[in-house]
Scaffold this active site. Structure first.
Site, PDB file in Angstrom:
ATOM      1  N   GLY A  24      -6.884   0.114  -9.176  1.00  0.00           N
ATOM      2  CA  GLY A  24      -7.282  -0.789  -8.117  1.00  0.00           C
ATOM      3  C   GLY A  24      -6.235  -0.847  -7.020  1.00  0.00           C
ATOM      4  O   GLY A  24      -5.102  -0.403  -7.180  1.00  0.00           O
ATOM      5  N   GLY A  25      -6.617  -1.370  -5.868  1.00  0.00           N
ATOM      6  CA  GLY A  25      -5.680  -1.542  -4.771  1.00  0.00           C
ATOM      7  C   GLY A  25      -5.845  -0.512  -3.680  1.00  0.00           C
ATOM      8  O   GLY A  25      -6.802   0.271  -3.665  1.00  0.00           O
ATOM      9  N   TYR A  49      -3.169   1.657  -0.512  1.00  0.00           N
ATOM     10  CA  TYR A  49      -2.089   2.641  -0.514  1.00  0.00           C
ATOM     11  C   TYR A  49      -0.780   2.008  -0.981  1.00  0.00           C
ATOM     12  O   TYR A  49      -0.467   0.855  -0.649  1.00  0.00           O
ATOM     13  CB  TYR A  49      -1.870   3.206   0.889  1.00  0.00           C
ATOM     14  CG  TYR A  49      -2.858   4.262   1.278  1.00  0.00           C
ATOM     15  CD1 TYR A  49      -2.794   5.551   0.741  1.00  0.00           C
ATOM     16  CD2 TYR A  49      -3.874   3.987   2.187  1.00  0.00           C
ATOM     17  CE1 TYR A  49      -3.708   6.525   1.097  1.00  0.00           C
ATOM     18  CE2 TYR A  49      -4.801   4.953   2.553  1.00  0.00           C
ATOM     19  CZ  TYR A  49      -4.709   6.214   1.999  1.00  0.00           C
ATOM     20  OH  TYR A  49      -5.618   7.174   2.347  1.00  0.00           O
ATOM     21  N   HIS A  91       5.582   5.445  -4.003  1.00  0.00           N
ATOM     22  CA  HIS A  91       6.472   5.561  -5.154  1.00  0.00           C
ATOM     23  C   HIS A  91       7.582   6.539  -4.799  1.00  0.00           C
ATOM     24  O   HIS A  91       7.349   7.527  -4.090  1.00  0.00           O
ATOM     25  CB  HIS A  91       5.734   6.071  -6.389  1.00  0.00           C
ATOM     26  CG  HIS A  91       4.729   5.114  -6.927  1.00  0.00           C
ATOM     27  ND1 HIS A  91       4.988   3.780  -7.123  1.00  0.00           N
ATOM     28  CD2 HIS A  91       3.438   5.302  -7.335  1.00  0.00           C
ATOM     29  CE1 HIS A  91       3.917   3.178  -7.610  1.00  0.00           C
ATOM     30  NE2 HIS A  91       2.967   4.078  -7.744  1.00  0.00           N
ATOM     31  N   ALA A 113       4.613  -4.359  -6.766  1.00  0.00           N
ATOM     32  CA  ALA A 113       3.179  -4.069  -6.628  1.00  0.00           C
ATOM     33  C   ALA A 113       2.541  -3.947  -8.003  1.00  0.00           C
ATOM     34  O   ALA A 113       3.197  -3.583  -8.983  1.00  0.00           O
ATOM     35  CB  ALA A 113       2.968  -2.784  -5.837  1.00  0.00           C
ATOM     36  N   CYS A 167      -0.542  -1.588   0.715  1.00  0.00           N
ATOM     37  CA  CYS A 167      -1.579  -2.469   0.181  1.00  0.00           C
ATOM     38  C   CYS A 167      -2.465  -3.055   1.277  1.00  0.00           C
ATOM     39  O   CYS A 167      -3.090  -4.101   1.093  1.00  0.00           O
ATOM     40  CB  CYS A 167      -0.978  -3.586  -0.663  1.00  0.00           C
ATOM     41  SG  CYS A 167      -0.052  -2.946  -2.079  1.00  0.00           S
TER      42      CYS A 167
END
Length: 229
Positions: A70-71, A73, A76, A149, A180
């Site tokens: 879910g979510g 962009y 990382h 996040a 996000c």
């Protein structure tokens, strides 16, 4: 029992995702224990199921991976602790909302180990910290930055993907996306807040606070009480 593992070096995204999905399938089949993997990725962007193309502002900067979590962009990279959380909610609480709230509360408790007050905001997934040291927002409110996040997926009520905490990443790398989907706030890290915290310190805090919200063998993700709301 939950098996904790530290993956060495920078974990390649596609291979790690494949291994995580295989482990989640084995947990669902009853042939593997629940697990939490602690790792770092090389610099990359991931697109969740709600990602909007306009929020990828620099598509050629780093590799971009579409993922089933879910979510929207997220980024990382080195200096960011990623925790992939593979838990069997069939024997805990098979409730997505409850699980996400328990993840948020776990993050807040881990940040509190460093005297950082993490907060939840309605309509904004993840954990935020007030920044009174920054200029106020246009409406006069105190600025806030995202420090952690959350993006999860469930298959047969086994969770995978998980969370990320900004320990000491290159915050400039977030500029290639709208993190996000939120344009009005920034991102921060523990080191950016002036704390000499290492990845090992964060690992210790995550492991120490985890049982409060996900006890081994517990039916509820917060230690047996009602689902936190």
């Amino acid at each position: 029992m939950v098996e904790w593992s530290h993956l060495p070096g920078l974990s390649p995204y596609a291979e790690t995702l494949s291994a995580m999905e295989a482990r989640a399938a084995a947990i669902a089949a009853g042939t593997a224990d629940e697990a939490v993997w602690l790792l770092e990725h090389p610099p990359l962007y991931t697109a969740g199921t709600s990602a909007k193309a306009a929020d990828l502002t620099d598509p050629d900067r780093f590799p971009v991976y579409e993922t089933g979590r879910g979510g929207q962009y997220t980024y990382h990279g080195p200096g960011q602790r990623v925790a992939y959380v593979m838990l069997d909610l069939n024997r805990r609480t098979p409730d997505v909302r409850c699980f996400v709230r328990a993840m948020e509360n776990w993050l807040i408790a881990a940040l509190a180990e460093f005297n950082v007050t993490g907060e939840i905001r309605q309509g904004r997934v993840g954990v935020w910290v007030p920044r009174p040291d920054k200029p106020r927002m246009a409406d006069g409110s105190v600025a806030e930055d995202k420090i952690a996040a959350i993006g999860v997926k469930l298959r047969k009520w086994v969770s995978f993907h998980g969370l990320s905490i900004n320990v000491e990443p290159d915050l400039g790398h977030f500029s290639g996306i709208v993190p996000c989907g939120i344009r009005d706030h920034g991102v921060t890290s523990l080191v950016d807040l002036g704390l000499p915290v290492t990845l090992a310190d964060v690992d210790a805090a995550l492991m120490a606070t985890f049982p409060r919200f996900f006890p081994d063998g517990g039916l509820e993700p917060n230690g047996g009480a009602a689902c936190p709301v």
